[in-house]
Every structure is written in structure tokens, then in C-alpha cells.
Scaffold this active site. Sequence first.
Site, PDB file in Angstrom:
ATOM      1  N   HIS A   1       0.814  -1.214   0.000  1.00 57.90           N
ATOM      2  CA  HIS A   1       0.000   0.000   0.000  1.00 57.90           C
ATOM      3  C   HIS A   1       0.847   1.263   0.000  1.00 57.90           C
ATOM      4  O   HIS A   1       0.639   2.118  -0.851  1.00 57.90           O
ATOM      5  CB  HIS A   1      -1.054   0.039   1.097  1.00 57.90           C
ATOM      6  CG  HIS A   1      -1.995   1.170   0.821  1.00 57.90           C
ATOM      7  ND1 HIS A   1      -2.866   1.155  -0.239  1.00 57.90           N
ATOM      8  CD2 HIS A   1      -2.110   2.400   1.357  1.00 57.90           C
ATOM      9  CE1 HIS A   1      -3.498   2.301  -0.319  1.00 57.90           C
ATOM     10  NE2 HIS A   1      -3.065   3.073   0.632  1.00 57.90           N
TER      11      HIS A   1
ATOM     12  N   TYR B   1       1.942   5.502  -2.390  1.00 54.36           N
ATOM     13  CA  TYR B   1       2.294   6.883  -2.033  1.00 54.36           C
ATOM     14  C   TYR B   1       3.683   7.241  -2.533  1.00 54.36           C
ATOM     15  O   TYR B   1       3.993   8.404  -2.731  1.00 54.36           O
ATOM     16  CB  TYR B   1       2.137   7.105  -0.522  1.00 54.36           C
ATOM     17  CG  TYR B   1       0.701   6.925  -0.153  1.00 54.36           C
ATOM     18  CD1 TYR B   1      -0.226   7.906  -0.501  1.00 54.36           C
ATOM     19  CD2 TYR B   1       0.240   5.764   0.422  1.00 54.36           C
ATOM     20  CE1 TYR B   1      -1.569   7.729  -0.268  1.00 54.36           C
ATOM     21  CE2 TYR B   1      -1.105   5.572   0.669  1.00 54.36           C
ATOM     22  CZ  TYR B   1      -2.000   6.556   0.319  1.00 54.36           C
ATOM     23  OH  TYR B   1      -3.325   6.372   0.539  1.00 54.36           O
TER      24      TYR B   1
ATOM     25  N   HIS C   1     -10.125   1.443 -10.425  1.00 50.16           N
ATOM     26  CA  HIS C   1      -9.664   2.435  -9.450  1.00 50.16           C
ATOM     27  C   HIS C   1      -8.206   2.819  -9.681  1.00 50.16           C
ATOM     28  O   HIS C   1      -7.871   3.990  -9.816  1.00 50.16           O
ATOM     29  CB  HIS C   1      -9.841   1.879  -8.034  1.00 50.16           C
ATOM     30  CG  HIS C   1      -8.996   2.565  -7.008  1.00 50.16           C
ATOM     31  ND1 HIS C   1      -9.286   3.821  -6.530  1.00 50.16           N
ATOM     32  CD2 HIS C   1      -7.846   2.194  -6.391  1.00 50.16           C
ATOM     33  CE1 HIS C   1      -8.361   4.183  -5.659  1.00 50.16           C
ATOM     34  NE2 HIS C   1      -7.475   3.210  -5.558  1.00 50.16           N
ATOM     35  N   PHE C   2      -7.332   1.822  -9.759  1.00 50.39           N
ATOM     36  CA  PHE C   2      -5.918   2.231  -9.761  1.00 50.39           C
ATOM     37  C   PHE C   2      -5.441   2.708 -11.132  1.00 50.39           C
ATOM     38  O   PHE C   2      -4.359   3.293 -11.214  1.00 50.39           O
ATOM     39  CB  PHE C   2      -5.003   1.182  -9.111  1.00 50.39           C
ATOM     40  CG  PHE C   2      -4.876  -0.141  -9.816  1.00 50.39           C
ATOM     41  CD1 PHE C   2      -4.295  -0.216 -11.064  1.00 50.39           C
ATOM     42  CD2 PHE C   2      -5.292  -1.310  -9.204  1.00 50.39           C
ATOM     43  CE1 PHE C   2      -4.149  -1.437 -11.694  1.00 50.39           C
ATOM     44  CE2 PHE C   2      -5.157  -2.527  -9.830  1.00 50.39           C
ATOM     45  CZ  PHE C   2      -4.584  -2.594 -11.085  1.00 50.39           C
ATOM     46  N   HIS C   3      -6.257   2.507 -12.154  1.00 48.44           N
ATOM     47  CA  HIS C   3      -5.889   3.170 -13.408  1.00 48.44           C
ATOM     48  C   HIS C   3      -6.202   4.665 -13.340  1.00 48.44           C
ATOM     49  O   HIS C   3      -5.678   5.442 -14.134  1.00 48.44           O
ATOM     50  CB  HIS C   3      -6.569   2.505 -14.605  1.00 48.44           C
ATOM     51  CG  HIS C   3      -5.833   1.283 -15.075  1.00 48.44           C
ATOM     52  ND1 HIS C   3      -6.071   0.031 -14.570  1.00 48.44           N
ATOM     53  CD2 HIS C   3      -4.823   1.139 -15.980  1.00 48.44           C
ATOM     54  CE1 HIS C   3      -5.253  -0.835 -15.138  1.00 48.44           C
ATOM     55  NE2 HIS C   3      -4.481  -0.197 -15.991  1.00 48.44           N
TER      56      HIS C   3
ATOM     57  N   ARG D   1     -10.978  -9.279 -11.730  1.00 49.15           N
ATOM     58  CA  ARG D   1      -9.755  -8.714 -12.294  1.00 49.15           C
ATOM     59  C   ARG D   1      -8.807  -9.874 -12.613  1.00 49.15           C
ATOM     60  O   ARG D   1      -9.110 -11.026 -12.311  1.00 49.15           O
ATOM     61  CB  ARG D   1      -9.104  -7.769 -11.290  1.00 49.15           C
ATOM     62  CG  ARG D   1      -8.587  -8.482 -10.060  1.00 49.15           C
ATOM     63  CD  ARG D   1      -8.080  -7.558  -8.981  1.00 49.15           C
ATOM     64  NE  ARG D   1      -6.801  -6.949  -9.328  1.00 49.15           N
ATOM     65  CZ  ARG D   1      -5.957  -6.416  -8.428  1.00 49.15           C
ATOM     66  NH1 ARG D   1      -6.279  -6.427  -7.155  1.00 49.15           N
ATOM     67  NH2 ARG D   1      -4.838  -5.875  -8.789  1.00 49.15           N
ATOM     68  N   ARG D   2      -7.668  -9.592 -13.218  1.00 48.55           N
ATOM     69  CA  ARG D   2      -6.569 -10.545 -13.386  1.00 48.55           C
ATOM     70  C   ARG D   2      -7.019 -11.877 -13.966  1.00 48.55           C
ATOM     71  O   ARG D   2      -6.606 -12.937 -13.510  1.00 48.55           O
ATOM     72  CB  ARG D   2      -5.920 -10.841 -12.038  1.00 48.55           C
ATOM     73  CG  ARG D   2      -5.283  -9.654 -11.421  1.00 48.55           C
ATOM     74  CD  ARG D   2      -4.657 -10.037 -10.098  1.00 48.55           C
ATOM     75  NE  ARG D   2      -3.508  -9.187  -9.838  1.00 48.55           N
ATOM     76  CZ  ARG D   2      -2.735  -9.299  -8.795  1.00 48.55           C
ATOM     77  NH1 ARG D   2      -2.944 -10.246  -7.923  1.00 48.55           N
ATOM     78  NH2 ARG D   2      -1.721  -8.504  -8.627  1.00 48.55           N
TER      79      ARG D   2
END
Lengths: 67, 269, 62, 582
Positions: D233, D237, D384-386, D447-448
Site C-alpha cells: 500500500h 504513495y 480504481h488504480f488506473h 480482475r486478473r
Amino acid sequence: MRISRSSLLILAAFMIPVVVEFRTLLLMFGIDVSIEAAVAASVAAVAAVTLWAVIPARGDHDGAETA
Amino acid sequence: MNVHQYERYWLIAALVLIVAIIATVTYGAVGIGIAMIDDSEETVDPDALGEHERFSETGTHQVGENEYEVNVIAWQFSYEPGGSPDPPIEVPAGSEVTFYVTSEDVIHSFSVVGTNVNTMVIPGEVATMTVEFDEATEYGLLCNEYCGELHHDMEGEIIVHPEEEFDLFEIPAVDAPEQVDAGEEAEITVTLANERHQERSTTLAFEFDGDEQREDVTVDGESTEEVTFTVDTTDLEDDDYSWSVTVEDGMERTVDESGQLTVGEPEED
Amino acid sequence: MALEEPQQKRQLGHDEFDPVGTLALIGLYFLVLVAMWLFMYFVEFLGNDPTVVGTLVTGGAI
Amino acid sequence: MSTYVERFPAEAKVIRSAFYVSFVSLAIGALMGLLQTLHRTGMFEVFSEPGTYYTVLTTHGVFLVIAFTIWFLVGVFVWAVTTSLDRGVESLRFTWSWYGLMSLGTALAGIAILAGFVDDWPIVGDVSADVLFTFYAPLQAHPMFYLGLAIFIVGTWVAGVDWFRSWWVWKQENPDERIPLPTFMVLTTMLMWYIATLGVAVAVLAFLLPWSLGLLETVNPLLTRTLFWFFGHPVVYFWLMPAYMMWYLLLPKISGGRLFSDPLARVVFILFLILSVPTGIHHQYLDPGISEGFKFIAMTNTMFLLLPSLLTAFTVVASMEHGARQRGGEGHFGWLKALPWGNPAFTGMALAGLMFAAGGFSGMINAGMNINYLVHNSFWVPGHFHLTVGTAVALTFMASTYWFLPQLTGRKLFSRPLALVQVVLWFVGMTFMSNAMHRAGLLGIPRRTAEPWYDGFEFEAGVGSVGELNAQIALGGTLLTLSVAIFLVVVIGTALNGKSSEIETSVIPEPLSGPEDSPLVLDNLKLWTVIAVVLVVLAYTLPLASIIDRGGLLGPGGRAFPMSLDSLVVLAQLATEGALPR
């Protein structure tokens, strides 16, 4: 030009998610807009904005300053 | 420190938002009773699940009035039971079902499609989930954690039967002779166990040499009945004959036993 | 396109500048966040039954 | 002497070299993204053997989120430290040594992954690392993969030493000055990174590497997984903080304004330092073997981690508004028109920030403990993470490249209109792709997964259809690939461009509210590091102790499942066992 070419590009880009998600929103209320109609609507919207931007506004000479 | 008034407003709004989100989740947990997957089960040895008290008996078991436990082993690349070659997972509607899921190889998931029933399956750990199934329906089951080359083929099915059509029969024993002399009668006694806590009725189908006998049976909750099928060998030639007995209860899971009966002198090899 | 050189028309110091536009934008964002959170939790999530429940809470009775 | 390359020619070369590795990784990763998006949406059967999908997916993940991002940000950090301290690196040889370590690590891990495309190599045999970015044991990669990863991370540690060293020397000469904001941001980010990478370092060096070499027979899958997320995680950042840095430093400048508040920027980076790490368990909400209490604590920490991002939203938008008003913007919303939309660096970063606002929302859902049942490991998550790493970070990096490249080469940007089209295309492509991914995830599409279509059931789309969503995803993914291609054209074009004297100055304007307004304690890095460590100890000691107590350091389970098995053998086994209906 009322707005600069780059502003027009950005504006057109912003309209795409709006049109796409507007269709989703309508679907949630049971109004089914076909993909063809959605594509046509977005093309029409972008064309309208482009037309508005290209036709010079009366008495407006520094509208393109924003670039 | 010099913080603009508007930024102070925003700071407060942001904190309110954060606290409100935590409060919503807490309400879900405490108010509605949504439980998280946790560490309530002991670890297991993934290489010895066959000897494990729970996982040596995979499948559905009734443990209370309306309570069931389903023991599932996830493996590369299916579920036992749930996915091919095993039958689907079957449970009754209007019940409270607790799934116990573990893996015998790598990390998988056990995710019931279109629901919030979803857990990681980690070798050595047992995931437990209690779920209330209200209506009779069917759910897809899939693995949403990459588990190897054929991960995308890992799927299964959960069938929720109407409560009044759900059976849990087993055939713990069959008492059958291996050999009878020609012309004698052979008696094959089937022990039928009803593992539900309620009285259930079903039909036993006994097949011998192409002939079928059917017997309706009613078994009390958590008890067994013995049903005897008699075979008359008068018109049979000396030979080996096979028989089978099947519980016809409308479940996807087949409960059956089979064996052989030699009529006449056994052939000496 | 014109070469970039900020066409600065005025100088705004720390005390002359109130980010009122930012407050307006971020206020809208806040409302969107709250509405979307409520929608996602109470409609999408709680409407996606069945859900994992604790045996303690229901006490096994239905 | 206004451009960076004129002031620091040797450092500019280091930064350029880092950027070029970053861009090559971007090109490889983006190509893989195109293959995936076409295959898994069913648009084209790209892989005749679907197992190849996972080699491609591993390449996409590792090359983009590890190589592309980190190579870019180390370049940015060299720039930030040297310009803000106004001194070059202390020793070029030292600087090139971490560059070398990182290169070696990238090469080893990269080769291990790419080797997976070929089944059998002469002499070395089967080499592959189809374990995805998360490399969860008991899936096992070739030792070279773990070794490369470890060397790469050590390289970043040494790079951090380089920047701390510069700051230390500067501090001896300027004992009474506040740490310049850009350096402050670099140092806090690196402190966070040192703490965060301890998790993955232990996982790789103590368990996974010896295990892949056959020195250990088993590992504890839950333990290595937890150690991964200890790092997994906060690493987001590590990508995000440099993007924030660009927003704090470059956006106000390019908007024609000044940073609204230097003290708040410091507060934001300190909050990231202390809150980033004790949150990783929120990726494990659905893991058995971790109690609900630990999950709740992780959620609380994670939710408070929203604060620095929400504060950033205000400060950055206010700084842009300041620029717009100085340029004559008026009204509550009218000032938006006065922003320099024709500048690709500005537009790219502004659009990245906008998409991050949306990604921030889906992140709040991901961070919610019980609502995680709805979205866990579904297509929602890559949606989300795209938006976050795939846009807030990637698009910011690309857009800031348009500002950096002339500074680093002394050459004019190849084509501003093309660059502008590139960033806008990214925005449009990502809108299509991530929107549809989020919605597909809510239907339960995983996903994946190479071929997310099943024999026994279908996904039920409440609104629209799965086919429409797939079409949107494929269209979006194609536009994104096109966008990366244009980006590379602009980069190469700029590198081949002639020298120019018209490049703007690299000087960052003073903030409206400067460091003199912030309490001295903000610069007390020791204090914040101690607090960060204490919070990590509080958040992780009990969960880790419980996991080890339950399952042991090396078990239960965790027998190796090497991902270099010949796929045909697996298929044959399964076919003979009749395990698969297809």
C-alpha cells in the site's frame, strides 16, 4: 474563434464522459438510449460547440486570449 | 501557522467526511451485523486435508434446525464440491449456511457472483462465512485471485433448493452377499441415512441385471432406515452380475452404491 | 500556439486573494462524494444480497 | 543561466538517463496493456494459449508500476534536491552507483519476467516469473526475479542516502534555514519509503528468495502476503507523492500563480510519512487468519490518510485559481477559462488531478471495511488504480515531462499541439476504460483473469450489457496506447530537436504563504520518523505476531508452485483427470 483551439479540444474531451455517463444515468431510470443514438448525440454536441466556437461573436475581439 | 479561513472550512468538512465514512461502516458491522472474514478457525495442514476432521468430509452438513455447514476445498483449478468434476454446492433456501473454505495448493478466492459473499482462500487458513439464503436460486462461483495458468477456468455453482425439496441422504452401508448359488434368493440390504434433522422421504432405485426395483422410503431426521431388495436367481445363468442402488432425491449430487453378485460357483482363477 | 509566458494582468498578494472559486469547486466535490458514498453503500452494497453475517448477531434464528 | 541543464549539466544527464529507462519501461508496459485489453474483453483472441496472458499481465504490472514510475521519480528527486538546495550532487560516482544498482535490478527482474514468453531456454531451462506484481506465495517465480527486485530496492535506498547526504551538507552551511520545500518533500517521501520497503525486503530476502533457491521447503503464505501489503500500500504513495510534488511546485508556476500554502504542503507530506504504512491490511479485508479488529484499525488509519489528499486538492486548486486570477480570471467558475489550457504540461496535470478526484472516491470504497465484499478483486479495483497510479501519477509524469525535457536537454519541446492531443487523449481513453471497469466490477467480473467468461453462469448487467462495457474498455485501452505512442514520439522528437534559447526559466515562484509561516517542528524529520515507526509498530506487531503464532514462520502450507511448469504438462494432466469440462 470565440475560444482557442486548445480550449475547444478540452471542452470536447469533457463532453465525452458527460455523454457516456448521461446514458448510464438515463438507463438507471429505465430510459434506454441506444449506443448509436448516444454516439450521434455526442457528435452533434461536439459539432455544436465547435460551430459556436468558430463563428465569431459580434463585438468580441479578444475572446481567444485564454490560450 | 497561517491557514486561510476557507481552507479551515475544508479541513473540517474533510474530517466530517472521514468520520462519517467510518461511522457508516461501523453501522454496517454493528447495526446490520455484517461480519468480516476473521481468524476464528485454527490453521490446517494443506497437504493432509484428507485426514482433517472437517475437510475429510467436504460438502453440505446440517448442524441445526435451519443451520448448515458447507466444507469446501479450493484447488488448481476448481472447487470440491462446487466445481467440475465435483457436483455443485447444494443448500436449502431459508437457511443459515456457514462456509468453511480452505485451499490445498495456492491462494484462491471463493466468490459468489452477484452477491457480497466473497473471500480469499489461503492455504493453511480456513475462511468462514455465514450467509442467509432466502430464496431458491442458482449462483455462479468463481475464483477472482490469480492462481495459475488456468485461473480463468476456475468456476463452480451453488444451487439453493426450495427448503421442502432439499435432501441430505447418504448410503453408509450396504449388506450384500458376494455369491449365491444358482436358484437361491439374494438379499441386498441398503442402509439409508437421512442427515437432515427433519423427516424426509425419497425413492431408492435398485438395479440388477437391467431390472429395476423401486422402493419409497421415509426416514426420520438424523436416523437411518434399512431397505432390503431381493433378487431371485432362478432364471439366471451362472455369471457375475452387477447391481447398483441410487437415491432419487432430485439433488445434483448423486448418492449411490454398487457391487457385484456372483451367481453359481465363483470362477477359480 | 503562442509561446508560453504567463500573460499576467495583475499581482495578487496573500491578503488580496480569497480562493472563492476553489471553495465553490471543492464544495461541489464534497456533495458528489457524500451522494456517491451513500449510493454505493446503501444501494449497491446492501442491495447486493446475500451478505456475510455474523452468527453471533443473528443467534442462529431466522 | 536559466535552464536546469545549464546549471547542472552532469546531474541533468543522470536525470535524462533515468527518464529514458522509465520511458522504455512505459513503452513495453503500454504495449502489454493493449494486448490485455483486447484479449480479456473478447475483442481479439490475442493469445492462442490463454496462460500467456499472465506473463503479459506480470510484464504490464511490474514494468509500469515499478520501473516506469520509480525510474521517473528518482530523476525528479535529483532535480528537486539539486535545484532547491542549489548545489549539485556530492559525488557523481555515488549517484551513478545507485543508478547502476537500480539498472541491474531492473534487468534481472525484467529478464526473468520476459523469459516467460519462451517455454524452454538452452542451458538454464525454464525461466519465468508469471506471479504478477503481487507475487503471492505459494506461486513461485525464478530466483532471478526476487533477486532483481531486491537489488532494485537497495538501489533506491542508496539513492535516498544520496539526497540525505546533499541535505546534510547543505544544512551544515545553512544551519538556520528552513528545508526548502522540494527537498523537504523528497526527504519525507524517502523516509516513508525506507519504512515501507522493510516489509518487502523481509518477505523477499528472508523467505521468498531462499525458498525459490530451494533452501526453504515452505513459506507461510499469509505471512509473506501480509509483508507484501506492508509495502504494497505505501508504495502507491511512493508513486503519488512525486506527482503531488509536481502539482505543488509546477502547477502553480505554469498557471501563472504561486503556491497557496507552503506550510500546508509540509503538513501533507508529514501526514503521508506517518500514515502511509500502517494501512496495508486494508488490502486483506477478506483474508482468513486476520481478526476483524486489526482490519478495523487498518481502515481507520486508511480513512485518515484521505486527509492529506483532500488538503492537497484545496491547496493545489487554490494555487491554480491564484494563477488564473492573476491572468484576469473572474467569477466563481469563470476563472477556469483563464487557465493555460494550451500548455500540455498544465492541461495534463490538471486532467490528472481531476481524474484523481474520481479515483479518490473509488479508493474510499476500497478502503471501507465491509463494503469491500462488493468490490474485492473485481474489475472495479483496476478501474480504481488506473485512475490513481494510471492517471494521477502516469499522466502527471508524462505532462511534467513536457516541462522537464526542455530543462534537461536545452531543446524545445517537439510539438506542443501533439503533446496537448496526447494528454487529452489519455483523459478520454481513461474515462472510457476506467468507468467501464468500475461498472463491470460491480457486476462481479473479476480482475486478473484472461478470459472472464464462464460455462455455468453469466454476469447480469443491471444497466447496459457486458458487451457494451467490454467495448468501452477495449476502446479506452486502445486510445491510451495511442496516447503513449504519441508521448514517445514527442519525447524522441524533442531529443532530436535543435538547441533553443527560448526555454522558460526553471525558477519556482515563492509561495503565497511561505515556510516562515510554518512552525519549526514541521522540519523536525527525526520526530516524524519516530512517530511513523511507532504507528507502524502499533499497527503491525499484533497482526504479524498472531499470523506467526497461528501458522508458524514457515507454514502451514506454502509448498512451492513454480510458475515455470510447462503449460502443456498442466493441460495434459488436467485433461486426463477430467477436471476441466472444456
